[in-house]
Design an enzyme around this catalytic site. Sequence first.
Site: not given
Length: 218
Positions: A52-54, A164
């Site tokens: 997962l993205d930060m 996103r």
Amino acid sequence: MNLDVVYSDAHLAVLNKPSGLLSVPGRGDDKQDCLIARAQSVWPDALTVHRLDMATSGLVVVARGPEVQRMLSHAFAERKVHKMYEAVVDGSPPEDLSNATSPEGWQDIQLPLLIDWPNRPKSKVDWTHGKPSQTHWRRKAGPVIEGATRLELHPITGRTHQLRLHMMALGHAILGDTLYASPEVCARAPRLLLHARQLQFHHPLTQEWLSFEMAVPF
């Protein structure tokens, strides 16, 4: 080290990653604390399967050993892992009934995405060289922020920053998105309002259907 364990057995673990924590180590001594390092402090044989993205919170599965890692990675590649996200986006995305993919009201978005190397870590829409990406989305009931809409997002593919970018391309960026939202939209939330809420897959050893859900923290 804080580690939120949702499920674990001798073969894998499902963890709840907080927003602001890397999934894997980054460059530099200040970027070594990450989800997989914390997992390996508990299970030395823990290995990354997906990320997962930060800035994104939610459910992540890690493998115990290379064989289970291979099996789980194959399940992701074959789109046999069901993932559901929840997000809050700017404005109100229009629902096009002619574009609905099912009676449940899912909308479909498909765009070719490519890593934007000069502007890393960003990705971009590239109609010439991009790889296919697909997301289903629909409105979701829940806490409301004025001038924003809560959505369920079901990624069919798993490109970098796919959700996103897809929301930005619709003209309704996710609140708190420091990479793709305008400064005004970014400032509307203290974090990226994107959460990996649900993860479902067959256990690679027992073939039991596993289903996990993690409450949305926003």
